[in-house]
Design a protein around this motif. Structure first.
Motif, PDB file in Angstrom:
ATOM      1  N   LYS A 143      11.561 -12.280  -7.567  1.00 41.97           N
ATOM      2  CA  LYS A 143      12.827 -11.876  -7.130  1.00 41.97           C
ATOM      3  C   LYS A 143      13.746 -10.770  -7.313  1.00 41.97           C
ATOM      4  N   LYS A 144      12.394  -9.356  -6.930  1.00 43.74           N
ATOM      5  CA  LYS A 144      12.467  -8.144  -6.850  1.00 43.74           C
ATOM      6  C   LYS A 144      11.681  -8.131  -5.561  1.00 43.74           C
ATOM      7  N   GLY A 194      17.849   9.463   6.270  1.00 45.54           N
ATOM      8  CA  GLY A 194      15.776   8.807   6.607  1.00 45.54           C
ATOM      9  C   GLY A 194      16.423   7.630   6.435  1.00 45.54           C
ATOM     10  N   TYR A 195      14.899   6.716   6.760  1.00 42.35           N
ATOM     11  CA  TYR A 195      14.602   5.732   6.362  1.00 42.35           C
ATOM     12  C   TYR A 195      14.283   4.693   5.384  1.00 42.35           C
ATOM     13  N   LEU A 196      14.933   3.800   5.293  1.00 42.18           N
ATOM     14  CA  LEU A 196      14.869   2.686   3.763  1.00 42.18           C
ATOM     15  C   LEU A 196      13.251   2.032   4.215  1.00 42.18           C
ATOM     16  N   VAL A 197      13.022   1.283   3.095  1.00 42.59           N
ATOM     17  CA  VAL A 197      12.462   0.724   3.499  1.00 42.59           C
ATOM     18  C   VAL A 197      11.841  -0.263   2.021  1.00 42.59           C
ATOM     19  N   GLU A 198      11.499  -1.036   2.094  1.00 46.87           N
ATOM     20  CA  GLU A 198      11.439  -1.927   1.579  1.00 46.87           C
ATOM     21  C   GLU A 198      11.258  -3.396   1.351  1.00 46.87           C
ATOM     22  N   VAL A 199      10.090  -4.347   0.833  1.00 50.10           N
ATOM     23  CA  VAL A 199       9.840  -5.740   1.465  1.00 50.10           C
ATOM     24  C   VAL A 199       9.792  -6.518  -0.330  1.00 50.10           C
ATOM     25  N   ARG A 200      10.050  -7.296  -0.662  1.00 51.06           N
ATOM     26  CA  ARG A 200      10.284  -8.897  -1.064  1.00 51.06           C
ATOM     27  C   ARG A 200       8.754  -9.595  -1.126  1.00 51.06           C
ATOM     28  N   PHE A 234      -0.800 -11.089  -7.382  1.00 51.42           N
ATOM     29  CA  PHE A 234       0.669 -11.019  -7.702  1.00 51.42           C
ATOM     30  C   PHE A 234       1.186 -12.387  -8.040  1.00 51.42           C
ATOM     31  N   ASP A 235       0.098 -13.589  -8.653  1.00 49.02           N
ATOM     32  CA  ASP A 235       1.194 -14.345  -9.465  1.00 49.02           C
ATOM     33  C   ASP A 235       1.040 -14.465 -11.261  1.00 49.02           C
ATOM     34  N   ASN A 236       0.593 -13.510 -11.283  1.00 46.08           N
ATOM     35  CA  ASN A 236       0.768 -12.552 -13.237  1.00 46.08           C
ATOM     36  C   ASN A 236       1.287 -11.895 -12.643  1.00 46.08           C
ATOM     37  N   SER A 237       2.698 -11.745 -13.968  1.00 49.06           N
ATOM     38  CA  SER A 237       3.658 -11.420 -13.514  1.00 49.06           C
ATOM     39  C   SER A 237       3.914 -10.218 -14.603  1.00 49.06           C
ATOM     40  N   ASP A 238       2.251 -10.306 -15.240  1.00 48.28           N
ATOM     41  CA  ASP A 238       2.291  -9.343 -16.550  1.00 48.28           C
ATOM     42  C   ASP A 238       1.413  -7.656 -15.275  1.00 48.28           C
ATOM     43  N   ASP A 239       0.794  -8.321 -13.479  1.00 43.34           N
ATOM     44  CA  ASP A 239       0.815  -6.858 -12.824  1.00 43.34           C
ATOM     45  C   ASP A 239       1.773  -6.711 -11.879  1.00 43.34           C
ATOM     46  N   ASN A 240       3.054  -7.517 -12.452  1.00 45.43           N
ATOM     47  CA  ASN A 240       4.367  -6.463 -11.480  1.00 45.43           C
ATOM     48  C   ASN A 240       3.659  -5.151 -10.367  1.00 45.43           C
TER      49      ASN A 240
END
Length: 163
Positions: free
Chosen positions: A81-82, A70-76, A130-136
């Motif tokens: 950091k992840k 298959g084809y893999l997809v990820e975005v940062r 996005f700037d609130n790490s609790d919402d990640n």
């Protein structure tokens, strides 16, 4: 003639024989140089780390890994950091649509694979930032769901209908 420097122990025994293979054709002495076999660990490596954002199949953000079907997809997302894992898809078109969803929400400055999909993405819920790490984790789950939906939408469209 001075000795020839070789890499690898398997060519050491041939060093003396090659040093003596000098022929004289008039005014110039010429040494015969043969290629020494290189060891596997001395071969130059390709790019280290993650492959480029452009895949071999022609879509941005889509990649294939040896041994994985298959084809893999990820975005940062910027300043994270992840990465957000968007999944493994059966076709490169599905994976490209999932990547488009990922870059829509992370607001990365890159071109879409399918610009016609952009208006179909629902807005990020207003309580998630996005700037609130609790919402990640909630953002990650939301983006993964929309990416799967985008892949299903593009799967149902005929190839001629997509740019």
């Amino acid at each position: 003639m001075p000795g020839v420097l070789r890499v690898g122990l398997d060519t050491w025994s041939n060093l003396e024989a090659e040093e003596n293979s000098v022929s004289d054709d008039g005014d110039h002495a010429r040494a015969t140089v043969t290629e020494a076999p290189q060891a596997q660990h001395l071969q130059p490596h390709g790019q280290r780390g993650r492959p480029s954002n452009r895949s071999q199949v022609g879509f941005r953000g889509v990649r294939q890994r040896k041994g994985v079907r298959g084809y893999l997809v990820e975005v940062r997302p910027p300043k994270w950091k992840k990465t957000i894992w968007l999944g493994t898809y059966n076709s490169d078109r599905e994976a490209a649509a999932a990547y488009d969803a990922g870059i829509f929400y992370t607001q990365k400055k890159t071109k879409y694979n399918f610009p016609s999909l952009e208006p179909t993405f629902p807005p990020l819920p207003t309580d998630l930032r996005f700037d609130n790490s609790d919402d990640n984790e909630e953002i990650k789950a939301f983006v993964q769901k929309v990416a799967r939906d985008a892949a299903l939408r593009i799967k149902d469209l005929p190839i001629s209908a997509t740019p």
